[in-house]
Enzyme design. Sequence first.
Site, PDB file in Angstrom:
ATOM      1  N   HIS A 182      44.636  34.664  53.918  1.00 30.53           N
ATOM      2  CA  HIS A 182      43.652  33.343  53.775  1.00 30.53           C
ATOM      3  C   HIS A 182      42.431  33.581  53.101  1.00 30.53           C
ATOM      4  CE1 HIS A 182      46.283  31.264  56.522  1.00 30.53           C
ATOM      5  NE2 HIS A 182      46.141  32.269  57.383  1.00 30.53           N
ATOM      6  N   SER A 312      30.822  36.739  27.001  1.00 27.10           N
ATOM      7  CA  SER A 312      30.197  35.451  27.106  1.00 27.10           C
ATOM      8  C   SER A 312      29.556  35.393  25.703  1.00 27.10           C
ATOM      9  CB  SER A 312      29.195  35.322  28.067  1.00 27.10           C
ATOM     10  OG  SER A 312      28.308  34.074  27.955  1.00 27.10           O
ATOM     11  N   LYS A 318      27.974  40.501  30.160  1.00 23.58           N
ATOM     12  CA  LYS A 318      29.143  39.890  30.966  1.00 23.58           C
ATOM     13  C   LYS A 318      30.366  40.394  30.242  1.00 23.58           C
ATOM     14  CE  LYS A 318      30.352  35.820  33.126  1.00 23.58           C
ATOM     15  NZ  LYS A 318      31.775  35.405  33.005  1.00 23.58           N
ATOM     16  N   GLU A 325      43.815  37.417  32.722  1.00 20.96           N
ATOM     17  CA  GLU A 325      43.583  35.872  32.522  1.00 20.96           C
ATOM     18  C   GLU A 325      44.681  35.526  31.357  1.00 20.96           C
ATOM     19  OE1 GLU A 325      38.997  35.125  33.139  1.00 20.96           O
ATOM     20  OE2 GLU A 325      39.727  35.258  31.078  1.00 20.96           O
TER      21      GLU A 325
END
Length: 460
Positions: A182, A312, A318, A325
Amino acid sequence: MTEFRTEKDSMGELKVPAGAFYGAQTQRAVDNFPVSGLRVPRSFIRALGLIKAACAEVNRDLGDMDAKTAEAIIGAADEVSAGAYDEHFPIDIFQTGSGTSTNMNANEVIAYVASRSSGQKIHPNDHVNMGQSSNDVIPTAIHVSATLETAGSLLPALEHLKQVIEKRANELDEVVKTGRTHLMDAMPVRMSQELGGWAAQIERGIERLKAVLPRISSLVQGGTAVGTGINAHADFGERVARCLSHKTGEAFSSNNDKFEGLSAQDAAVELSGQLKTIATSLMKISNDLRWMNSGPLAGLGEIALPALQPGSSIMPGKVNPVIPESMAMVCAQVIGNDAAITIGGQSGNFQLNVMLPVIAYNLLQSIEILANGSRMLADKAMAGFTVNRDNINAALDRNPILVTALNPVIGYELGAKIAKTAYAEGRAVIDVAEEMTDLPRAELQRLLAPYGLTLGGIQK
């Protein structure tokens, strides 16, 4: 300005670009279906060339075609299969549902090339399409292309991914981390166990693909227009399947019920379902990698994926988990393709399925992007991620759920009190347990040793 020549078919004359290797029927389809710009995949053209060459060879051996004509067709078809004339296959995927336009495109290109090389007039219907119909050629091409791409591309890619995961699992066997259910802290697991679960998912996917291959490699060639085999020799289908097996090294067979093979695309739907299952597995694995990589300061920060590009346009420094992805988007596309293939499979009306081109396009795209994505995930993410052991150990030491290991000794209720106290006070479970139980610290250290807790069973 484009120059044209005049070609003729059963509907009359039509202007065709002077440099085109195709004829009037292909041009009519180009004019009729300006829908998407999506064309027949390379793997499908390869299959069409193989089929046309096999059919010409069988017609020659059966005595239905003279050797010179057959050899010219075989030579031209082999060149089509090898990709020499892909630019002459311009028809949109969203065309006539039988794929007749694409079959005639292949017939016209092969007839053109064969006529040019042999110096004789070779007809696209009478010669290249001898003993065939679009209604059996296109379903056969779906099965041939899907078989070749699954066996030659996807299965090796999945095997590679599985091997890379297994290698990393062996390297990281001693790393114990907090398990999560969970998305909440749970009992510890070894990183090798976590990665081993991923490898098992891929292995099951490989098994599923191998199980469906005998049905997708079953060919309907020889059924011609409606499954009766009209205008084809009784042995035509069996001989074509044997010829294709010889040419490709894959075990093709002739479907023993041509009516099923023409009217339905159940095997393609089944294969697509297995591709969807594999996509589901790869989506899970990709998202696990993203979570483990999250941070590096405010997330889990368990691993660091290879830094491949700036993440970014506004935040310097970043770095994003771009490979997982990308893989997740591949998986989403495959799942969407499966929906289109399922609808296509439902569109068998009486003796013919009438969504063959869209089934072919989506099925082959799913196979291709899963194969490419699997290799990308293996080589650019799985093989090179590093483990942040300090973060993993810090989280593990503070995990109050470790008290679960004491349940057989102290009971659930006392264990819950220890866990809540440890969490509320930000203390290690072992320190709180030492205060709240009569167990000596050495015994607590043995019972709560994280590695031992990953071995299963009650520690005694």
